[in-house]
Enzyme design. Structure first.
Site, PDB file in Angstrom:
ATOM      1  N   ASP A   1       0.862  -1.184   0.000  1.00 56.60           N
ATOM      2  CA  ASP A   1       0.000   0.000   0.000  1.00 56.60           C
ATOM      3  C   ASP A   1       0.898   1.234   0.000  1.00 56.60           C
ATOM      4  O   ASP A   1       1.294   1.736   1.056  1.00 56.60           O
ATOM      5  CB  ASP A   1      -0.905  -0.023   1.233  1.00 56.60           C
ATOM      6  CG  ASP A   1      -2.014   1.018   1.163  1.00 56.60           C
ATOM      7  OD1 ASP A   1      -2.062   1.764   0.170  1.00 56.60           O
ATOM      8  OD2 ASP A   1      -2.823   1.070   2.111  1.00 56.60           O
ATOM      9  N   ILE A   2       1.218   1.706  -1.212  1.00 56.52           N
ATOM     10  CA  ILE A   2       2.159   2.819  -1.342  1.00 56.52           C
ATOM     11  C   ILE A   2       1.499   4.078  -1.923  1.00 56.52           C
ATOM     12  O   ILE A   2       2.052   5.163  -1.819  1.00 56.52           O
ATOM     13  CB  ILE A   2       3.373   2.424  -2.202  1.00 56.52           C
ATOM     14  CG1 ILE A   2       2.932   2.004  -3.602  1.00 56.52           C
ATOM     15  CG2 ILE A   2       4.157   1.287  -1.529  1.00 56.52           C
ATOM     16  CD1 ILE A   2       4.071   1.746  -4.566  1.00 56.52           C
ATOM     17  N   LYS A   3       0.346   3.916  -2.575  1.00 53.58           N
ATOM     18  CA  LYS A   3      -0.456   5.021  -3.127  1.00 53.58           C
ATOM     19  C   LYS A   3       0.377   6.039  -3.901  1.00 53.58           C
ATOM     20  O   LYS A   3       0.259   7.247  -3.716  1.00 53.58           O
ATOM     21  CB  LYS A   3      -1.240   5.719  -2.019  1.00 53.58           C
ATOM     22  CG  LYS A   3      -2.301   4.836  -1.368  1.00 53.58           C
ATOM     23  CD  LYS A   3      -3.148   5.618  -0.389  1.00 53.58           C
ATOM     24  CE  LYS A   3      -4.227   4.747   0.231  1.00 53.58           C
ATOM     25  NZ  LYS A   3      -3.672   3.788   1.206  1.00 53.58           N
ATOM     26  N   ARG A   4       1.189   5.553  -4.814  1.00 54.00           N
ATOM     27  CA  ARG A   4       2.013   6.445  -5.620  1.00 54.00           C
ATOM     28  C   ARG A   4       1.198   7.055  -6.765  1.00 54.00           C
ATOM     29  O   ARG A   4       0.238   6.456  -7.255  1.00 54.00           O
ATOM     30  CB  ARG A   4       3.214   5.695  -6.197  1.00 54.00           C
ATOM     31  CG  ARG A   4       4.177   5.132  -5.150  1.00 54.00           C
ATOM     32  CD  ARG A   4       4.816   6.254  -4.323  1.00 54.00           C
ATOM     33  NE  ARG A   4       5.956   5.773  -3.571  1.00 54.00           N
ATOM     34  CZ  ARG A   4       5.959   5.496  -2.268  1.00 54.00           C
ATOM     35  NH1 ARG A   4       4.858   5.649  -1.575  1.00 54.00           N
ATOM     36  NH2 ARG A   4       7.051   5.082  -1.661  1.00 54.00           N
TER      37      ARG A   4
END
Length: 288
Positions: free
Chosen positions: A96-99
């Site tokens: 879960d990095i939401k880049r």
């Protein structure tokens, strides 16, 4: 098979629970912590105990990078080790990095999180900058079967600030985003009937649940919001298709389950919570 096919099969075998290893050091029981180890090393031990206890009742795991970044290099080693041990257990893991950034930067993010020390099976992305910020990840989808989960309609209260704004054609902003991503995803379909380009659909706003599920029949959903954020099993069930087609994340509800089960070891309590969550969702799905 694509990774999304494997996730479908994992849900079919063990249920849609996604355990969020969003592990803050404060979540560890005091008696569990070893003073001679770093915070990151203790977190890895805790995550491993949670994994071993819950893997028979969880379809997948999600690791939120911010909880590890806050510990600096020690935390990033813990992050890498956590991803590695879940993947070595043969269980799907979402980073879960939401880049979300311009194309060349996105290419670097793709290499960083689909290869090397931080390799994951799926990553989360933010689409605000447009489809060209998604494109650099697609070669990994096409060539390695990697999966994406892109933010569409989120579970936080602030979703109403932008995502629910109406367009001239009557759609919400989240509808427009979902429609574009769904169209793009049709070029990356798997054997189980779902695209490798999945959608993040929060489970705390249920007014449009049936419409969203019907609109994106071939999109796999990552569904946050269960438990601590207020989402219930009957809410969540509406976003699934016969109990599949999505995974339902719970982080604090599992990691801190011992607080609602006095006298029960933290790992056993986590397992109990996963089983209860899985059964509640299955029961709600059966009633639809």
């Amino acid at each position: 098979m694509t990774n999304m096919d494997k996730l479908y099969d994992a849900v079919a075998a063990r249920g849609p629970v996604c355990v969020g290893l969003d592990t803050d050091f404060s979540y560890l029981p005091e008696e569990f912590v070893k003073s001679e180890l770093t915070a990151g090393e203790n977190i890895v031990r805790f995550n491993k105990a949670i994994l071993e206890a819950t893997k028979s009742a969880a379809g997948c795991y999600k690791v939120q990078i911010a909880y590890y970044e806050t510990l600096g290099l020690d935390g990033m080693r813990a992050y890498a080790e956590t991803l590695r041990m879940v993947r070595e257990a043969g269980i799907p893991v979402i980073a879960d990095i939401k880049r979300g950034d311009i194309a060349k930067t996105a290419e670097m993010y793709a290499r960083a999180h689909f290869e090397g020390d931080f390799e994951a099976d799926y990553i989360t992305l933010a689409p605000y900058m447009g489809l060209d910020s998604i494109q650099p990840y697609l070669p990994f989808v096409e060539k390695q079967g990697k999966g994406l989960f892109v933010l569409v309609r989120t579970s936080n209260p602030g979703a109403k600030d932008f995502e629910y704004e109406k367009l001239a054609d009557g759609r919400h902003v989240y509808d427009m985003v979902g429609d574009k991503l769904n169209a793009l995803g049709k070029g990356y379909m798997g054997e189980r009937g779902y695209s490798s380009l999945g959608l993040v659909i929060g489970g705390t706003h249920i007014e449009e649940a049936a419409e969203i599920r019907a609109r994106y029949k071939d999109s796999f959903f990552l569904i946050p919001g269960y438990g601590a954020q207020g989402g219930t099993a009957p809410d969540i069930a509406q976003y699934l298709t016969k109990g599949n087609g999505g995974v339902v994340n719970s982080s604090r509800g599992v990691l801190l389950a011992r607080k609602k089960q006095p006298g029960v070891a933290f790992d056993e309590a986590a397992y109990n919570e996963c089983v209860a969550m899985r059964e509640a969702i299955a029961d709600a799905c059966a009633k639809l």
